[in-house]
Scaffold this active site. Structure first.
Site, PDB file in Angstrom:
ATOM      1  CG  ASP A 119      -9.239   1.977  -0.535  1.00 48.42           C
ATOM      2  OD1 ASP A 119      -8.915   0.816  -0.803  1.00 48.42           O
ATOM      3  OD2 ASP A 119      -8.460   2.801  -0.032  1.00 48.42           O
ATOM      4  CG  ASP A 166      -2.245   0.687   0.968  1.00 45.19           C
ATOM      5  OD1 ASP A 166      -2.335   1.463  -0.004  1.00 45.19           O
ATOM      6  OD2 ASP A 166      -3.191   0.455   1.741  1.00 45.19           O
TER       7      ASP A 166
END
Length: 703
Positions: free
Chosen positions: A527, A459
């Site tokens: 997301d 990430d």
């Protein structure tokens, strides 16, 4: 004057070496060249330049108005030096070298063609062969004038610019504009058409796709020709469309001084290589353009087993543990994921911190509070259940409360104005520093060797801005060199661990580019927490990434009905399943629908890795009631159809030209819905009837 005419893989390209020895790119299209399409006589010196570049301290004498990248200096006066034309394993390769007599700066333009693909990769190498150092402020990767010249209609009527807007939870949001809609309507005689304005799409920073995907599509609706491109860089980039001497141009580059605070000092003998750009042509529309890009992306990608096997990943974050893992919480989820048929199990954020972990990341040591018997107990249990364990990392940052900071000096971090760069309570690590790269490698080594990790969710949740001033000619130069160092580090990691799978995640899809994706095998697409909105992102995902690399969340709610589960699963079934949701808390009926979908996926994933996408209803927008994505192979079509809220119970899905009349059609997921469609043989349309907030998957086999 000398003409170089190239016809290769459906590409028509015409180069001209003028009597002044300048090199002009006159044509790059899916349609043959018609010299009468060029309306301006002033192509010499001023327009149609193969390369545009700016060096500091040089005059730009011709009409340009504003900051557009035309009549650059010495770009406007570059002269022909040499031509190399040969073939390699990929296809034809053309190299043209030009030079500036005054500065003795040379530019070699590389054009790599690809067998049976209508795409060329362009990049430029700039070398200072003169007696004085030079400051490079700008270099194009691709520059083409005359993008509107085909056909007879006014350009304001026929030209369409398709822009992939892209942002957190709103990824792959394509919009279409006419020239008047972007402020470029014609108000002057065609022969004189020029202005101070250009339509500019720019990214600055380390998130390469935080506002737009690094790509675009330009369409001439009159003649049906299209130009499309992707910028293969993990940082700052820019493209613009503007007018010059009666024509419009497309200019594509990486970082530049005007937008990205980038310049590069070229000492005697120094060479700088521009960001690569892939540019393609088609006369068969958007779907074919993305089909060509899909084939090209598979060619340039690092060969890896993950994109051959398409194994199913379970991740414990979305609508599940939300970054709060413990041994006690993980065990039932591991059992449920294994029972459903998942093949990788990724422990997401939080495994390395006792409590709130956001601003103390950086050491990557397991939390004994969360895992009293160690993280290895959990990863061993994952393997015992037949899955490969994975873990979340964010290796490019260090939290401002990370204990390791007391050991480190400023050379580890981005620096601007003499101070470390902050963003969201983290520092940006500088991968130009060998110590940083070694530390990152040590973390990878430890996870693999101590815990048996085979999957890493990498990430990246900050944006450090324009770059770093430390040991750099400019802050943009520091950023670019850091980004190239990071890619080189990735290459070393994959050379050391070729079986390791690393997912590219940057707050979802905010670094969706093919500098990264030529290396990473899988890309987080979003997301987005609303599964109904995710249908649009899933449907449009193959525009930005190959289907087998496009990780789509499926996260059934703990409380819901069976149609909610089906909708969630259809979101991911034609791409790369990123399973989540608290599977251990689903009812038996709803859990069985998850397993049914995963079992079905395993029967079609060998087709997904070779399929190309198509959109029978066009690309999706977030307000659309009906959404459709298709995948096609030589013998079969797969079609995902979603219906959100609205009042149209029935929808016709046109398949004209994709199938013949003799086909067999079945609804393959869910199994309980088998009679909600009708095939209209004469019109080649599939009519589907759905209730609101439902989805179905169909197979169409050509007979």
């Amino acid at each position: 004057m000398k003409r170089i005419e190239v016809v290769e893989n459906g590409i028509y390209m015409v180069l001209e070496i003028t009597k002044e020895e300048q090199v002009k790119l006159l044509h790059f299209s899916a349609i043959p060249f018609n010299e009468m399409d060029i309306v301006s006589e002033r192509i010499h010196n001023e327009a149609f330049n193969l390369v545009e570049l700016n060096l500091s301290g040089m005059d730009k004498p011709y009409e340009r108005h504003g900051n557009k990248y035309i009549v650059t200096a010495p770009g406007y006066r570059m002269k022909y030096s040499s031509l190399k034309d040969e073939r390699n394993a990929l296809g034809r390769k053309i190299e043209i070298t030009t030079y500036d007599e005054v500065s003795q700066v040379y530019v070699t333009t590389h054009m790599q063609f690809y067998n049976q693909i209508s795409i060329v990769r362009f990049w430029n190498e700039v070398t200072n062969k003169g007696k004085n150092p030079q400051t490079l402020e700008y270099i194009s990767s691709f520059n083409y004038t005359g993008i509107e010249k085909e056909g007879l209609l006014p350009r304001d009527e026929k030209m369409r610019i398709h822009v992939p807007h892209h942002s957190w939870q709103r990824e792959m949001n394509w919009q279409t504009y006419t020239l008047p809609e972007v402020g470029l309507e014609q108000v002057q005689p065609t022969i004189d058409q020029r202005s101070s304005n250009a339509f500019e799409i720019t990214n600055v920073g380390n998130w390469s796709s935080k506002k737009y995907l690094p790509m675009g599509y330009l369409e001439n609706t009159e003649v049906g020709s299209s130009l499309f491109w992707q910028i293969e860089h993990n940082g700052s980039w820019h493209w613009e469309i503007g007018d010059q001497n009666g024509h419009f141009y497309l200019n594509i580059c990486g970082p530049d001084e005007l937008n990205a605070h980038w310049f590069k000092e070229l000492g005697l003998g120094d060479t700088f290589t521009s960001v690569p750009v892939a540019v393609g042509v088609t006369s068969q529309g958007f779907d074919e353009a993305i089909g060509q890009l899909t084939r090209y992306r598979r060619v340039i990608r690092r060969p890896n087993k993950d994109n051959e096997e398409l194994k199913i990943i379970f991740n414990d974050y979305m609508n599940s543990l939300w970054g709060d893992p413990t041994t006690e919480k993980e065990i039932p989820l591991i059992d449920a994921a294994a029972k459903a048929g998942c093949e990788y199990y990724c422990i997401d954020a939080g495994w390395y911190a006792d409590g709130n972990w956001w601003d103390n990341v950086g050491e990557w040591q397991e939390s004994k509070q969360r895992f009293p018997n160690g993280l290895k107990e959990v990863t061993d249990y994952i393997r015992k259940k037949g899955m490969i364990p994975g873990a979340w990392l964010e290796l490019e940052v260090m939290g401002i409360n990370c204990p390791k900071l007391k050991e480190l000096d400023d050379t580890w971090f981005f620096i601007r104005h003499g101070k470390r760069v902050y963003d969201r309570s983290r520092y940006q690590l500088d991968f130009r520093n060998e110590k940083v790269r070694n530390y990152a490698t040590e973390v990878i080594d430890r996870l693999i060797n101590e815990y048996g990790i085979g999957y890493i969710k990498m990430d990246y949740n900050i944006e450090p801005g324009i770059g770093t001033e430390y040991e750099a000619d400019s802050v943009g130069d520091g950023l670019l060199e850091h980004q190239r160092a990071y890619l080189a580090w990735l290459d070393c990691i994959f050379e050391k661990y070729p079986e390791l799978i690393i997912e590219n995640c940057s707050s979802g899809g905010l670094r969706m580019d093919y500098a990264m994706l030529a290396r990473y095998s899988i890309q987080s697409t979003s997301d987005q927490e609303n599964y109904l909105q995710y249908a649009t992102i899933a449907a449009n995902a193959p525009t930005g990434v190959t289907p087998e690399q496009a990780a789509i969340w499926s996260y059934p709610l703990e409380e819901g009905d069976k149609e909610e589960v089906v909708f969630n699963m259809v979101n991911s079934l034609l791409l790369r399943i990123h399973q989540s949701g608290h599977l251990a808390r689903l009812s038996k009926e709803r859990g069985s629908l998850v397993k049914e979908a995963l079992d079905y996926y395993k029967t079609i994933r060998q087709d997904i890795k070779i399929a190309t996408p198509f959109w029978p209803l066009g690309l999706s927008h977030f307000k659309d009631e009906w959404v459709c994505l298709g995948m096609k192979t030589e013998h079969k079509l797969y079609i995902a159809v979603w219906r959100r809220q609205g009042n149209k119970t029935t929808k016709e899905i046109p398949l004209i030209g994709l199938v013949n009349n003799k086909v067999s059609i079945k609804c393959t997921y869910p199994s309980y819905a088998s009679n909600q469609f009708e095939w209209q043989e004469a019109s080649q349309k599939l009519t589907i009837t759905l209730e609101p907030n439902t989805a179905r998957l169909f197979e169409i086999e050509k007979e």
